[in-house]
Design an enzyme around this catalytic site. Structure first.
Site, mmCIF file in Angstrom:
data_model
loop_
_atom_site.group_PDB
_atom_site.id
_atom_site.type_symbol
_atom_site.label_atom_id
_atom_site.label_comp_id
_atom_site.label_asym_id
_atom_site.label_seq_id
_atom_site.Cartn_x
_atom_site.Cartn_y
_atom_site.Cartn_z
ATOM 1 N N GLY A 1 4.158 -85.025 14.405
ATOM 2 C CA GLY A 1 4.713 -83.692 14.177
ATOM 3 C C GLY A 1 3.625 -82.759 13.701
ATOM 4 O O GLY A 1 2.508 -83.185 13.394
ATOM 5 N N ARG A 2 3.988 -81.480 13.650
ATOM 6 C CA ARG A 2 3.024 -80.461 13.288
ATOM 7 C C ARG A 2 3.711 -79.436 12.406
ATOM 8 O O ARG A 2 4.856 -79.062 12.695
ATOM 9 C CB ARG A 2 2.635 -79.741 14.580
ATOM 10 C CG ARG A 2 1.187 -79.423 14.718
ATOM 11 C CD ARG A 2 0.964 -78.979 16.142
ATOM 12 N NE ARG A 2 0.070 -79.901 16.804
ATOM 13 C CZ ARG A 2 -1.249 -79.733 16.818
ATOM 14 N NH1 ARG A 2 -1.787 -78.676 16.239
ATOM 15 N NH2 ARG A 2 -2.021 -80.602 17.413
ATOM 16 N N GLY A 3 3.038 -79.001 11.358
ATOM 17 C CA GLY A 3 3.593 -77.945 10.517
ATOM 18 C C GLY A 3 2.662 -76.749 10.558
ATOM 19 O O GLY A 3 1.789 -76.671 11.422
ATOM 20 N N PHE B 1 0.327 -75.883 8.486
ATOM 21 C CA PHE B 1 -1.054 -76.077 8.036
ATOM 22 C C PHE B 1 -1.695 -77.354 8.521
ATOM 23 O O PHE B 1 -2.867 -77.575 8.302
ATOM 24 C CB PHE B 1 -1.121 -76.047 6.502
ATOM 25 C CG PHE B 1 -0.599 -74.778 5.922
ATOM 26 C CD1 PHE B 1 -1.182 -73.567 6.268
ATOM 27 C CD2 PHE B 1 0.478 -74.782 5.070
ATOM 28 C CE1 PHE B 1 -0.702 -72.385 5.752
ATOM 29 C CE2 PHE B 1 0.966 -73.605 4.546
ATOM 30 C CZ PHE B 1 0.382 -72.406 4.894
ATOM 31 N N GLY B 2 -0.921 -78.197 9.127
ATOM 32 C CA GLY B 2 -1.534 -79.473 9.485
ATOM 33 C C GLY B 2 -0.735 -80.272 10.485
ATOM 34 O O GLY B 2 0.290 -79.834 10.984
ATOM 35 N N THR B 3 -1.257 -81.451 10.712
ATOM 36 C CA THR B 3 -0.710 -82.329 11.730
ATOM 37 C C THR B 3 -0.376 -83.661 11.080
ATOM 38 O O THR B 3 -1.123 -84.130 10.221
ATOM 39 C CB THR B 3 -1.797 -82.540 12.815
ATOM 40 O OG1 THR B 3 -2.241 -81.256 13.212
ATOM 41 C CG2 THR B 3 -1.264 -83.283 14.012
ATOM 42 N N VAL B 4 0.730 -84.245 11.492
ATOM 43 C CA VAL B 4 1.114 -85.551 10.965
ATOM 44 C C VAL B 4 0.944 -86.576 12.086
ATOM 45 O O VAL B 4 1.428 -86.366 13.206
ATOM 46 C CB VAL B 4 2.567 -85.528 10.444
ATOM 47 C CG1 VAL B 4 2.964 -86.894 9.907
ATOM 48 C CG2 VAL B 4 2.727 -84.466 9.352
ATOM 49 N N LYS C 1 -0.604 -87.063 6.890
ATOM 50 C CA LYS C 1 -0.497 -85.607 7.059
ATOM 51 C C LYS C 1 -1.870 -85.024 6.757
ATOM 52 O O LYS C 1 -2.370 -85.151 5.639
ATOM 53 C CB LYS C 1 0.558 -85.065 6.098
ATOM 54 C CG LYS C 1 0.679 -83.561 6.101
ATOM 55 C CD LYS C 1 1.888 -83.118 5.300
ATOM 56 C CE LYS C 1 1.938 -81.629 5.131
ATOM 57 N NZ LYS C 1 3.174 -81.170 4.482
ATOM 58 N N ASP D 1 11.645 -75.671 -0.535
ATOM 59 C CA ASP D 1 11.724 -75.485 0.919
ATOM 60 C C ASP D 1 12.678 -76.524 1.524
ATOM 61 O O ASP D 1 12.347 -77.196 2.510
ATOM 62 C CB ASP D 1 10.326 -75.569 1.552
ATOM 63 C CG ASP D 1 10.286 -74.970 2.965
ATOM 64 O OD1 ASP D 1 11.244 -74.249 3.345
ATOM 65 O OD2 ASP D 1 9.309 -75.221 3.688
#
Ligand SMILES: Nc1ncnc2c1ncn2[C@@H]1O[C@H](COP(=O)(O)OP(=O)(O)OP(=O)(O)O)[C@@H](O)[C@H]1O
Length: 290
Positions: A16-18, A20-23, A38, A135
């Site tokens: 997955g991706r958020g 600020f970063g990538t998991v 992450k 959040d």
């Protein structure tokens, strides 16, 4: 990627991706156990002081929230280099709650009630440790292989200690509490508001404060006019609507705490299987950028 990370883990495909970063999936070279890593891209957040604070806070607050709390994602290792911060976390590869809602909401009430109870339990445990998540939304509600709920992504979390107040407009438009949108000081009950939005979404397949833009959503949140359209809520029990009113109460001092939601759960005997299936979608709005 950091060589230090690679000395201990082999890093696999993206999960997955958020913002600020990538998991990614990763495997311990020592034990063969699987985890998620992450990797936060520091360059994306170093201009903003609040984002920088989140970089420092995420590992600390994930640890604090997760200590002895199986309902929060556990952090196993942290590696840092000039470009990235890598957090090695429990691997939670199943569909998250947003995917579940999008695929099959409205949920039968017992199912929604069970998810809510686990979420309230996770939040009560965080709040007892002085951590406010800030959040809470279905995409941050993950499940382990046994189907147990794990609250994830403490990147927006804040330590409020023993009754401290917080400030800062943080969260995601559909889920954010009115006192946050209004720019006032607030307490940990902002998480209960967000959990109320999550419950509403599970029971109806849509969100209570909807708009095409973040500004429209904020306007609706500030007005806090909670409605239960009969087409969506005809079969939802009075107990569930009452709980929603108490969680989505604009006055935070009258809003239930996470602990009270948990005890109210035992009153949800009226929750029943509704058998409905409607093809409704929650539309994605990106998280708030202050
Ligand atoms: N422990 C995990 N196991 C498996 N997948 C995960 C895990 N943590 C996160 N993910 C996946 O990676 C995605 C991004 O993770 P996360 O929300 O933590 O990133 P973020 O950059 O903080 O996101 P946001 O944009 O919400 O701030 C998640 O939506 C989820 O699909």
């Amino acid at each position: 990627m950091t060589s230090e990370l690679h000395r201990h883990f082999s890093v696999g495909p993206e999960l997955g991706r958020g913002r600020f970063g990538t998991v990614r999936r990763c495997t311990s070279l020592l034990s063969g156990e699987h985890f998620a890593v992450k990797s936060v891209d520091k360059a994306r957040l170093l201009d903003d002081p609040l984002d920088r604070a989140s970089l420092e806070n995420e590992p600390k607050l994930t640890r604090l929230a997760a200590a002895g709390n199986p309902s929060a994602v556990q952090i196993h290792a942290v590696f840092e280099d000039p470009l990235h911060l890598h957090l090695v976390l429990d691997l939670l590869p199943g569909p998250d709650l947003l995917q579940r809602i999008t695929a099959s909401a409205p949920f039968p009430e017992p199912e929604a009630a069970a998810v809510l109870a686990a979420l309230a339990d996770a939040l009560a445990a965080c709040h007892r440790r002085g951590v406010c998540h800030r959040d809470v939304k279905p995409d941050n509600v993950l499940f382990d292989e046994q189907g147990r709920l794990r609250l994830a992504d403490f990147g927006s979390a804040e330590f409020f200690g023993d009754g401290g107040r917080m400030e800062g407009v943080v969260g995601t438009p559909y889920y954010v509490a009115p006192e946050v949108v209004a720019g006032r000081e607030y307490d940990e009950k902002v998480d209960v508001w967000s959990a109320g939005v999550v419950l509403y979404a599970m029971l109806s397949g849509t969100v209570p404060f909807y708009g095409d833009s973040a500004a429209e959503v904020f306007d609706k949140v500030l007005r806090g006019n909670l409605r239960f359209p009969s087409a969506l809520f005809r079969e939802v029990s009075p107990a569930a609507k009452d709980l929603l009113r108490r969680m989505l109460c604009r006055d935070a001092s009258r809003r239930l705490s996470a602990e009270q939601v948990l005890s109210k759960y035992s009153l949800l005997g009226e929750f029943y299987f509704s058998g409905r299936h409607q093809n409704l979608t929650i539309f994605y709005l990106p998280p708030i950028h202050r």
